[in-house]
Design an enzyme around this catalytic site. Structure first.
Site, PDB file in Angstrom:
ATOM      1  CG  PHE A 155      79.816  71.744 -12.670  1.00 60.28           C
ATOM      2  CD1 PHE A 155      80.120  70.592 -11.951  1.00 60.28           C
ATOM      3  CD2 PHE A 155      80.733  72.792 -12.631  1.00 60.28           C
ATOM      4  CE1 PHE A 155      81.300  70.497 -11.213  1.00 60.28           C
ATOM      5  CE2 PHE A 155      81.909  72.700 -11.900  1.00 60.28           C
ATOM      6  CZ  PHE A 155      82.187  71.540 -11.193  1.00 60.28           C
ATOM      7  CE  LYS A 179      73.054  78.831 -18.502  1.00 62.15           C
ATOM      8  NZ  LYS A 179      74.097  77.769 -18.413  1.00 62.15           N
ATOM      9  CD  GLU A 182      77.739  75.548 -19.799  1.00 65.30           C
ATOM     10  OE1 GLU A 182      76.899  75.823 -18.906  1.00 65.30           O
ATOM     11  OE2 GLU A 182      78.824  76.158 -19.920  1.00 65.30           O
ATOM     12  CB  SER A 232      82.946  80.774 -10.553  1.00 65.13           C
ATOM     13  OG  SER A 232      82.598  81.399 -11.766  1.00 65.13           O
ATOM     14  CB  CYS A 287      79.577  76.252  -3.003  1.00 63.76           C
ATOM     15  SG  CYS A 287      78.047  75.927  -2.157  1.00 63.76           S
ATOM     16  CD  GLU A 388      85.377  77.764  -5.608  1.00 65.34           C
ATOM     17  OE1 GLU A 388      85.207  78.559  -6.543  1.00 65.34           O
ATOM     18  OE2 GLU A 388      84.441  77.295  -4.937  1.00 65.34           O
TER      19      GLU A 388
HETATM   20  P1  NAD Z   1      80.404  78.955 -13.407  1.00 65.15           P
HETATM   21  O1  NAD Z   1      80.454  80.295 -12.808  1.00 65.15           O
HETATM   22  O2  NAD Z   1      81.427  78.593 -14.427  1.00 65.15           O
HETATM   23  O3  NAD Z   1      78.980  78.720 -14.120  1.00 65.15           O
HETATM   24  C1  NAD Z   1      77.784  78.971 -13.451  1.00 65.15           C
HETATM   25  C2  NAD Z   1      76.710  79.310 -14.473  1.00 65.15           C
HETATM   26  O4  NAD Z   1      77.090  80.502 -15.165  1.00 65.15           O
HETATM   27  C3  NAD Z   1      76.513  78.237 -15.526  1.00 65.15           C
HETATM   28  O5  NAD Z   1      75.138  78.119 -15.805  1.00 65.15           O
HETATM   29  C4  NAD Z   1      77.287  78.756 -16.732  1.00 65.15           C
HETATM   30  O6  NAD Z   1      76.735  78.364 -17.962  1.00 65.15           O
HETATM   31  C5  NAD Z   1      77.193  80.258 -16.573  1.00 65.15           C
HETATM   32  N1  NAD Z   1      78.395  80.979 -17.034  1.00 65.15           N
HETATM   33  C6  NAD Z   1      79.663  80.508 -17.079  1.00 65.15           C
HETATM   34  N2  NAD Z   1      80.510  81.480 -17.523  1.00 65.15           N
HETATM   35  C7  NAD Z   1      79.757  82.571 -17.759  1.00 65.15           C
HETATM   36  C8  NAD Z   1      80.056  83.896 -18.220  1.00 65.15           C
HETATM   37  N3  NAD Z   1      81.306  84.269 -18.524  1.00 65.15           N
HETATM   38  N4  NAD Z   1      79.042  84.778 -18.339  1.00 65.15           N
HETATM   39  C9  NAD Z   1      77.774  84.417 -18.019  1.00 65.15           C
HETATM   40  N5  NAD Z   1      77.436  83.173 -17.583  1.00 65.15           N
HETATM   41  C10 NAD Z   1      78.415  82.261 -17.447  1.00 65.15           C
HETATM   42  O7  NAD Z   1      80.397  77.908 -12.200  1.00 65.15           O
HETATM   43  P2  NAD Z   1      80.479  76.321 -12.298  1.00 65.15           P
HETATM   44  O8  NAD Z   1      81.860  75.947 -12.715  1.00 65.15           O
HETATM   45  O9  NAD Z   1      79.322  75.776 -13.051  1.00 65.15           O
HETATM   46  O10 NAD Z   1      80.229  75.940 -10.759  1.00 65.15           O
HETATM   47  C11 NAD Z   1      81.247  75.931  -9.797  1.00 65.15           C
HETATM   48  C12 NAD Z   1      81.295  77.235  -9.036  1.00 65.15           C
HETATM   49  O11 NAD Z   1      80.042  77.514  -8.440  1.00 65.15           O
HETATM   50  C13 NAD Z   1      82.281  77.208  -7.879  1.00 65.15           C
HETATM   51  O12 NAD Z   1      82.964  78.431  -7.847  1.00 65.15           O
HETATM   52  C14 NAD Z   1      81.411  77.019  -6.660  1.00 65.15           C
HETATM   53  O13 NAD Z   1      81.947  77.490  -5.449  1.00 65.15           O
HETATM   54  C15 NAD Z   1      80.226  77.838  -7.053  1.00 65.15           C
HETATM   55  N6  NAD Z   1      79.048  77.466  -6.292  1.00 65.15           N
HETATM   56  C16 NAD Z   1      78.638  78.337  -5.315  1.00 65.15           C
HETATM   57  C17 NAD Z   1      77.549  78.012  -4.535  1.00 65.15           C
HETATM   58  C18 NAD Z   1      77.099  78.938  -3.443  1.00 65.15           C
HETATM   59  O14 NAD Z   1      76.081  78.668  -2.848  1.00 65.15           O
HETATM   60  N7  NAD Z   1      77.789  80.020  -3.153  1.00 65.15           N
HETATM   61  C19 NAD Z   1      76.870  76.801  -4.739  1.00 65.15           C
HETATM   62  C20 NAD Z   1      77.310  75.951  -5.746  1.00 65.15           C
HETATM   63  C21 NAD Z   1      78.419  76.291  -6.521  1.00 65.15           C
END
Ligand code: NAD
Length: 502
Positions: A155, A179, A182, A232, A287, A388
């Site tokens: 997000f 994808k 959401e 994450s 991130c 985090e």
């Molecule tokens: P998230 O892991 O909750 O979601 C990321 C994506 O995965 C979304 O599209 C979501 O719909 C999907 N998702 C969520 N739960 C899932 C599951 N159980 N199974 C399969 N798919 C699932 O992350 P977020 O809250 O949207 O974003 C924040 C996180 O992203 C932070 O941890 C941040 O550090 C990380 N991030 C990392 C980078 C990087 O370059 N390393 C860059 C941006 C964000």
């Protein structure tokens, strides 16, 4: 969370047009500054994913056959459209995510730069050639696309993270299914429309929405060749393991807890200015945010007092308002989670220097606001240090020596970004050499590599071998083929022996 009067639905984008969902599950998108529901978003099921993959699969042969130069020209037009529509994209990001308009526009710019990189694809796809690898035998290597690729994004960068992947994947001749998160899906829809306006054939780029059901359907789908993920760490691990087990190529970028080391010889005013932006920009939802400062020796009290004065002076409010420096968090649940960490930090014995709890933004009482928070004398066993938080919470740990600071950073299970603030070239060089982190800044707080380098962390911040964009991106989205050719002037005798070159 309240519901506004007219709430539209964000559709899917399949085969070059808006598409309704076949399933019935859906989520809501809120305006983070007001807490109001502004849109609903359908959650894709297996049938929706099948449709998107079928569209991308059907479009692949013609797109693969389109010359790299023609593919690049479409991306050049897309780049210009992105530039022209940056204000619209930024407005959508600010509404749904909450970050300030200049910050949102900056994230579009960083994505646009990946498009610029990808327009060099005719050069980037060139292989190697060797004449006479055997008598009258030549070899050349070439890079070919994989097929249908998928991207799953978080997000916090609704346009930049997709653009880390999409331009490079398409330039290499792949078709793509995105994808996005959401929680803020609308920028992806505008991206799809701009790609179509730029001349991208239908089916080459598709967008589906949803949660883990949609993601798992992508991971299971036999016609998806590769998956890029950003999010994450627990989900990154799941995506990487599941995709690899299904025989797909995968790269999964995970979470982070980024440290900045401040040495006593640093320009402490400049360091404090830099750290305030790195910790509280985008309300800490980056991130590459700096969430831990390791203050060495005498730098401790001096940097904490500077950080505290600057944090207290920040202007917090809705991201579209002029002069606002920090906006709200993505959801009310997330704001409650961040506040819970602040409670825990105080309970666990850290010194609360600036407390962001209970912030009230006039006229935006339903918004997901948490103020900048600063903790000092933080122990490495405390949850505010270990986890985090992904919010505007900066923790300061104290170290006696440079070596101790390096050890603290290297002990972290994450390895996304880090920075050192110093006037010593020797200290900076040693830090850059010894630190176990993928992206390192020297007096640069957020060392996000430019598009022509690759972006990625180490350890729990990346599962996979290749980073995104830059030459790693081209490698990820292509596979190498080596062609060995001979044009004999007379027929050879039949031989069943292992061929060797003479
Ligand atoms: P998230 O892991 O909750 O979601 C990321 C994506 O995965 C979304 O599209 C979501 O719909 C999907 N998702 C969520 N739960 C899932 C599951 N159980 N199974 C399969 N798919 C699932 O992350 P977020 O809250 O949207 O974003 C924040 C996180 O992203 C932070 O941890 C941040 O550090 C990380 N991030 C990392 C980078 C990087 O370059 N390393 C860059 C941006 C964000």
């Amino acid at each position: 969370m309240t519901t506004g009067t007219a709430v539209s639905t964000v559709p899917f984008w399949i085969d070059g047009k808006r598409h309704s969902a076949q399933g019935t599950r859906e989520g809501v998108v809120t305006n983070s500054a007001t807490g109001q529901v502004v849109r609903t978003v359908p959650f894709a099921n297996d049938a929706d994913i099948d449709l998107a993959v079928a569209s991308a699969r059907a479009a692949f042969p013609a797109w693969r056959a389109t010359t790299p130069l023609r593919r690049a020209r479409i991306l050049m037009r897309f780049r210009d459209l992105l530039e022209r529509r940056t204000p619209d994209l930024a407005a959508l990001i600010t509404e749904e995510h909450g970050k300030t308009l200049p910050d949102a526009a900056g994230s579009v710019q960083r994505g646009l730069e990946v498009v610029e990189f990808a327009t060099g694809i005719p050069h980037l796809l060139k292989g190697e050639h060797a004449e006479n690898v055997g008598t009258g035998v030549d070899s050349h290597s070439t890079r070919q696309p994989l097929g249908v690729c998928a991207g799953i994004t978080p997000f916090n960068f609704p346009i930049m993270c997709p653009l880390w992947m999409v331009p490079v994947a398409l330039a290499c001749g792949n078709t793509f299914i995105l994808k996005p998160s959401e929680k803020d899906p609308s920028a992806s829809m505008l991206t799809a429309e701009l790609l179509k306006e730029a001349g991208l054939p239908d089916g080459v780029f598709n967008v589906v929405h949803g949660d883990k059901e949609a993601v798992n359907a992508i991971l299971r789908h036999p016609d998806v060749a590769a998956v890029s993920f950003v999010g994450s760490t627990p989900v990154a691990r799941h995506v990487y393991e599941t995709a690899c087990a299904a025989g797909k190529r995968a790269q999964a970028l995970g979470g982070a807890k980024n440290h900045a080391v401040v040495l006593p010889d640093a320009d402490l005013d400049a360091a404090a200015d830099a750290l305030i932006g790195a910790a509280y920009g985008s309300a800490g939802e980056r991130c590459m945010a700096i969430s831990s400062v390791v203050a060495v020796g005498d730098a401790g009290d001096a940097i904490v007092s500077r950080l505290a004065a600057r944090a207290r002076a920040l202007s917090i409010g809705p991201g579209h308002q002029d002069g606002v420096e920090m906006g709200p968090l993505i959801t009310a649940d997330h704001a409650a989670r961040v506040t819970g960490y602040i409670d825990a930090g105080a309970r666990e014995g850290a010194v609360t220097v600036v407390d962001g709890r209970g912030l009230r933004v006039e006229g935006h009482e339903g918004g997901h606001f948490v103020g900048p928070t600063l903790f000092d004398h933080v122990g490495r066993d405390m949850s505010i240090y270990r986890d985090e938080i992904f919010g505007p919470v900066l923790v300061v740990v104290r170290a006696d020596t440079e070596q101790e600071a390096i050890d603290i950073v290297n002990d972290s299970p994450y390895g996304n970004g880090t920075a050192i603030f110093t006037r010593s070239g020797a200290s900076a060089r040693r830090f850059a050499h010894e630190i176990q982190v993928g992206m390192v800044g020297v007096n640069v707080p957020i060392p996000v590599p430019m598009a022509f380098f690759s972006f990625g962390g180490w350890k729990g911040s990346l599962f996979g071998d290749l980073h995104v964009h830059g030459t790693d991106g081209v490698r990820f989205y292509t596979r190498t083929k080596v062609v060995t050719s001979r044009w004999p002037e007379q027929r050879d005798a039949v031989s069943l022996s292992m061929p060797t070159m003479k």
